[in-house]
Write an enzyme that holds these catalytic residues in place. Structure first.
Site, short mmCIF file in Angstrom:
data_model
loop_
_atom_site.label_atom_id
_atom_site.label_comp_id
_atom_site.label_asym_id
_atom_site.label_seq_id
_atom_site.Cartn_x
_atom_site.Cartn_y
_atom_site.Cartn_z
N ARG A 198 0.84 -1.19 0.00
CA ARG A 198 0.00 0.00 0.00
C ARG A 198 0.88 1.23 0.00
O ARG A 198 1.89 1.30 0.67
CB ARG A 198 -0.89 0.03 1.24
CG ARG A 198 -1.76 1.27 1.34
CD ARG A 198 -2.50 1.36 2.65
NE ARG A 198 -1.64 1.48 3.81
CZ ARG A 198 -1.08 2.61 4.23
NH1 ARG A 198 -1.27 3.72 3.57
NH2 ARG A 198 -0.31 2.63 5.30
N VAL A 199 0.47 2.23 -0.79
CA VAL A 199 1.04 3.57 -0.70
C VAL A 199 -0.12 4.53 -0.44
O VAL A 199 -1.27 4.23 -0.75
CB VAL A 199 1.82 3.97 -1.98
CG1 VAL A 199 3.11 3.18 -2.09
CG2 VAL A 199 0.99 3.82 -3.23
N SER A 200 0.20 5.67 0.14
CA SER A 200 -0.84 6.59 0.60
C SER A 200 -1.41 7.49 -0.48
O SER A 200 -2.54 7.95 -0.37
CB SER A 200 -0.30 7.47 1.73
OG SER A 200 0.12 6.66 2.80
N THR A 201 -0.64 7.79 -1.49
CA THR A 201 -1.12 8.73 -2.51
C THR A 201 -0.93 8.16 -3.91
O THR A 201 -0.11 7.27 -4.12
CB THR A 201 -0.38 10.08 -2.43
OG1 THR A 201 1.00 9.87 -2.76
CG2 THR A 201 -0.48 10.70 -1.05
N GLN A 215 2.67 8.20 -5.31
CA GLN A 215 3.68 7.27 -4.83
C GLN A 215 3.67 6.00 -5.66
O GLN A 215 2.68 5.65 -6.29
CB GLN A 215 3.44 6.95 -3.35
CG GLN A 215 3.70 8.12 -2.44
CD GLN A 215 3.37 7.80 -1.00
OE1 GLN A 215 2.36 7.19 -0.71
NE2 GLN A 215 4.24 8.22 -0.09
#
Length: 191
Positions: free
Chosen positions: A7-10, A13
């Site tokens: 998972r990445v937040s944005t 990314q």
């Protein structure tokens, strides 16, 4: 079965680093997404992962904070993984809950605490920086598409009868930007 979670937040990314690490650790299936750890979307992705895993599976993440953005959410995810009879392997933390012992449990809790502390410190520094910039009169957020001079010219052109489409083309902006600029100029003139 080895099951990965990345998972990445944005949206900006990149997941590739996590995905290649998970592949290198032999993950046969990887659940992935670009969403905040605090979002409902992340909870949905975690639920998909937890619904998928079976007893004896190994869930692999690159870092503990990939599971969530708060200690509570991370610990809930770990508990759900364990309830399914699976274990958790954290690559960057060199921690594996396969050996269910007090030391592993304590380490997971400590890692979660430090992950939350790191996020809280980043948030505090960001807030301080934003407040300092505002106090200095710096513009926060995205810069306007048109300078004040251009906005005045656009408004004058609109008063002279030019269409929204013509103005958008003339100033190389979108039609919504033209509408917002006209509204802003009208508000300034009505004060």
């Amino acid at each position: 079965m080895k099951v990965g979670f990345a998972r990445v937040s944005t949206k900006e990314q990149d997941l590739n680093i996590q995905l290649s690490k998970l592949d290198a650790h032999g993950c046969e299936k990887i659940f992935q997404g670009k969403q905040s750890g605090a979002s409902i979307r992340n909870e949905e992705k975690l639920k998909e992962l937890i619904d998928f895993i079976r007893e004896g599976d190994e869930v692999i993440v690159t870092r503990l904070d990939r599971l969530g953005r708060s200690l509570k959410s991370i610990l809930e995810a770990i508990e759900s993984i364990h309830k399914k009879g699976a274990c958790l392997n954290i690559i960057d933390g060199s921690l594996n809950t396969k050996n269910d012992n007090p030391f592993a449990t304590a380490m997971i809790n400590l890692c979660g605490v430090f992950a939350q502390l790191e996020r809280d410190l980043i948030k505090a520094r960001t807030t301080e920086g934003r407040e300092e910039a505002k106090a200095k009169g710096k513009h926060m957020g995205r810069l306007p598409a048109l300078s004040d001079k251009q906005a005045k010219e656009l408004y004058k052109d609109k008063l002279n009868g030019e269409s929204i489409s013509a103005l958008a083309k003339k100033y190389s902006v979108s039609r919504p930007t033209v509408h917002r600029t006209i509204e802003r100029m009208e508000q300034k003139n009505n004060k």
